[in-house]
Design a protein around this motif. Structure first.
Motif, short mmCIF file in Angstrom:
data_model
loop_
_atom_site.label_atom_id
_atom_site.label_comp_id
_atom_site.label_asym_id
_atom_site.label_seq_id
_atom_site.Cartn_x
_atom_site.Cartn_y
_atom_site.Cartn_z
N ALA A 170 0.82 -1.21 0.00
CA ALA A 170 0.00 0.00 0.00
C ALA A 170 0.85 1.26 0.00
CB ALA A 170 -0.92 0.00 1.22
N LEU A 171 2.11 1.15 0.45
CA LEU A 171 3.01 2.30 0.55
C LEU A 171 3.90 2.46 -0.67
CD1 LEU A 171 4.04 1.79 4.29
CD2 LEU A 171 2.22 3.25 3.38
N PRO A 195 -2.01 -4.43 1.60
CA PRO A 195 -1.93 -3.49 2.71
C PRO A 195 -1.39 -4.08 4.01
CG PRO A 195 -4.15 -4.31 2.56
CD PRO A 195 -3.37 -5.01 1.47
N VAL A 198 0.20 -1.98 6.73
CA VAL A 198 -0.59 -0.94 7.41
C VAL A 198 -1.91 -1.47 7.97
CG1 VAL A 198 0.42 1.07 6.27
CG2 VAL A 198 -1.42 -0.20 5.12
N ASN A 209 4.48 3.16 9.48
CA ASN A 209 3.86 2.86 8.18
C ASN A 209 2.52 3.57 8.05
OD1 ASN A 209 6.01 1.15 7.65
ND2 ASN A 209 4.91 -0.70 8.26
N LEU A 213 1.32 6.34 5.38
CA LEU A 213 0.07 6.23 4.63
C LEU A 213 -0.70 7.56 4.69
CD1 LEU A 213 -1.97 4.29 3.15
CD2 LEU A 213 -2.97 3.87 5.42
N THR A 217 -1.56 10.22 1.45
CA THR A 217 -2.96 10.45 1.08
C THR A 217 -3.53 11.77 1.58
OG1 THR A 217 -3.68 9.26 3.07
CG2 THR A 217 -3.43 7.97 1.03
N THR A 221 -4.30 9.92 9.62
CA THR A 221 -4.37 8.50 9.95
C THR A 221 -4.13 8.24 11.45
OG1 THR A 221 -2.05 8.27 9.26
CG2 THR A 221 -3.75 7.65 7.66
N TYR A 227 -7.95 7.00 8.84
CA TYR A 227 -7.24 5.78 8.47
C TYR A 227 -8.00 5.03 7.37
CZ TYR A 227 -5.57 0.93 9.18
OH TYR A 227 -5.09 -0.35 9.02
N ALA A 230 -7.83 6.89 4.13
CA ALA A 230 -6.53 6.74 3.48
C ALA A 230 -6.47 5.45 2.66
CB ALA A 230 -5.41 6.76 4.53
N HIS A 231 -7.04 4.38 3.20
CA HIS A 231 -7.10 3.13 2.43
C HIS A 231 -7.91 3.31 1.17
CE1 HIS A 231 -5.04 0.06 4.76
NE2 HIS A 231 -5.56 0.55 5.87
N ARG A 234 -5.77 5.17 -1.38
CA ARG A 234 -4.72 4.37 -2.00
C ARG A 234 -5.30 3.31 -2.94
NH1 ARG A 234 -0.51 5.90 -3.46
NH2 ARG A 234 0.67 3.97 -3.19
#
Length: 468
Positions: A170-171, A195, A198, A209, A213, A217, A221, A227, A230-231, A234
């Motif tokens: 994810a990063l 992911p 994270v 991490n 993230l 974004t 987070t 949080y 942010a997922h 991404r």
């Protein structure tokens, strides 16, 4: 003399073998769908020549070096990079000679078939690899690698790969996928959202991490809502680079469906590094359900690779890092573990959850019955230790009567070794055609139906399941 028997892996009964051969001839040249794997996108971005035979066959392939290591051969001597950047063998010819001297260790293993297939079908080698033939084969393969026809993009096209998915954290900044996209080359190389770094509180540097993230974004987070946002952010970026799936490598298949308050409290503890092992597992489990909900929003297929005690050797992990052959299968209870997530989303027809297993005892008892009733759930093919003739055959025997063929997703090669891709797909096609021929010979399937199923198992199911 050829390295490969033309009728390898087919049933030995002449009549059934003939049926298998007919089915196989109908699918052997189908395009390859490789919807989940770990090839390096940099290969296709830069299209640089592979440097030498050892870096192509030995150092990237944990199937190879784990077997050599099991016989006391140090990873340093095979050129495997150390975490601390310390010295390892850099002479590819020495690495190759060591590999060749010990090639007999692979007798009867899937790796032997894959490597022989690559040597013969890709490089035209017809002499068995050994200490005596090591230098001649090295020189031949090395000479091939200097030619444009053996660069990554040319091999991609020669292997008849229609789509290949790599797997990125994810990063990851997806730099190489950007280069591929901007290059104008027509090969379809996509990414998949991984992911773990994270979502796993026990992953090294978890809090840092998650902070990264947030930076990537522009989301806060340190909060639960930020949080999750942010997922979503991404995942959208990964989709823009072709992703059709996410991938989750958890120690267990545990899922949870926690309240927002309970999830927030666990998340806060995870950021503080204060989670117990039980709490970390619960958080991972809840995040699988959250990811399933996100998949309903954005359409990414959810892949779960559970049941592996990863990096079993603390010494190897500390010296060489992750993915060095020490991921060991564990017992897995899918019925209870998946229930919270299936209660939440298992009936969704627009969701695809693909579950893989390293615990073969669960196929007939748990996984096939679950996939045979929940619309969202599909069975991934045998992977890691079961990506083999016997493993594939057992999978079909233990799952078909309950889940059928159409609650499975065909085959994926899950490999880091590029030249093994056509070999692995060839093995899967041969095994499936042998299994289907047995059904025809025993009156359980007509030949025209078997031909349709063979096509689906080799191509159609993967293409549909992964929305390609």
């Amino acid at each position: 003399m050829a390295l490969l028997d033309e009728n390898r892996l087919f049933p030995t009964d002449p009549a059934v073998r003939g049926l298998a051969r007919d089915l196989y001839d109908g699918v052997r040249n189908l395009p390859i769908i490789s919807p989940h794997g770990h090839t390096d996108p940099r290969w296709f971005a830069e299209n640089a020549a592979f440097s030498d035979p050892a870096s192509l066959f030995v150092t990237p392939d944990h199937y190879v070096f784990r077997m050599l290591h099991s016989q006391g051969i140090d990873l340093d001597s095979l050129g495997v990079a150390r975490v601390d950047g310390g010295p390892t063998e850099q002479d590819p010819r020495k690495i190759w000679r060591l590999f060749a001297e010990n090639y007999f260790l692979f007798r009867g293993t899937p790796s032997r078939i894959w490597i022989d297939h690559a040597l013969q079908e890709v490089f035209g080698v017809t002499e068995r690899l050994s200490a005596a033939s090591a230098d001649a084969i090295y020189d031949h393969v090395a000479a091939c690698l200097t030619q444009d026809a053996f660069r990554p993009r040319a091999l991609f096209e020669r292997f008849n790969i229609e789509t290949i998915s790599t797997t990125e954290s994810a990063l990851d900044n997806l730099k190489w996928h950007g280069m591929i996209r901007d290059s104008g080359w027509g090969g379809k190389v996509i990414t998949a959202y991984r992911p773990d770094a994270v979502v796993d509180p026990e992953f090294e540097g978890f809090a840092a991490n998650v902070a990264l993230l947030g930076e990537m974004t522009d989301e806060d987070t340190t909060t639960w809502d930020g949080y999750l946002a942010a997922h979503r952010n991404r995942r959208a970026v990964f989709k823009a680079f072709g992703a059709t799936s996410s991938d989750h490598g958890h120690a267990t298949a545990r899922t949870e469906n926690l309240s927002t308050g309970d999830a927030t409290r666990l998340f806060d503890k995870a950021l503080q590094g204060a989670c117990s092992a039980e709490e970390a597992d619960a958080f991972r489990g809840h995040m699988l359900t959250e990811m399933a909900r996100m998949s309903l929003e954005d359409g990414l297929v959810l892949q779960i690779h559970p049941g592996s005690c990863r990096n079993h050797s603390a010494d190897i992990f500390q010296r060489f890092g992750r993915d060095k052959g020490y991921d060991i299968p564990t017992r897995t209870d899918y019925v209870r573990a998946l229930k919270p997530m299936l209660d939440a989303v298992g009936g969704e027809r627009d969701l695809t959850i693909i579950v893989f297993s390293l615990d073969e005892t669960s196929y007939g008892r748990e996984l096939a019955p679950l996939a045979g009733v929940y619309p969202a759930l599909k069975l991934g093919p045998p992977w890691w230790f079961h990506d083999s003739y016997e493993g594939m055959w057992r999978f079909r025997e233990m799952t078909t009567e309950t889940a059928g063929f159409y609650n499975t997703v065909g085959f994926n090669d899950d490999t880091r070794a590029f030249c093994s891709i056509p070999a692995r797909h060839d093995v899967a096609r041969r095994v499936d055609c042998g299994f289907l021929a047995t059904l025809v010979a025993t009156g359980r399937l007509d030949m025209d139906e078997a031909s349709d199923v063979a096509h689906d198992l080799a191509y159609g199911l993967a293409r549909r399941a992964y929305r390609l």
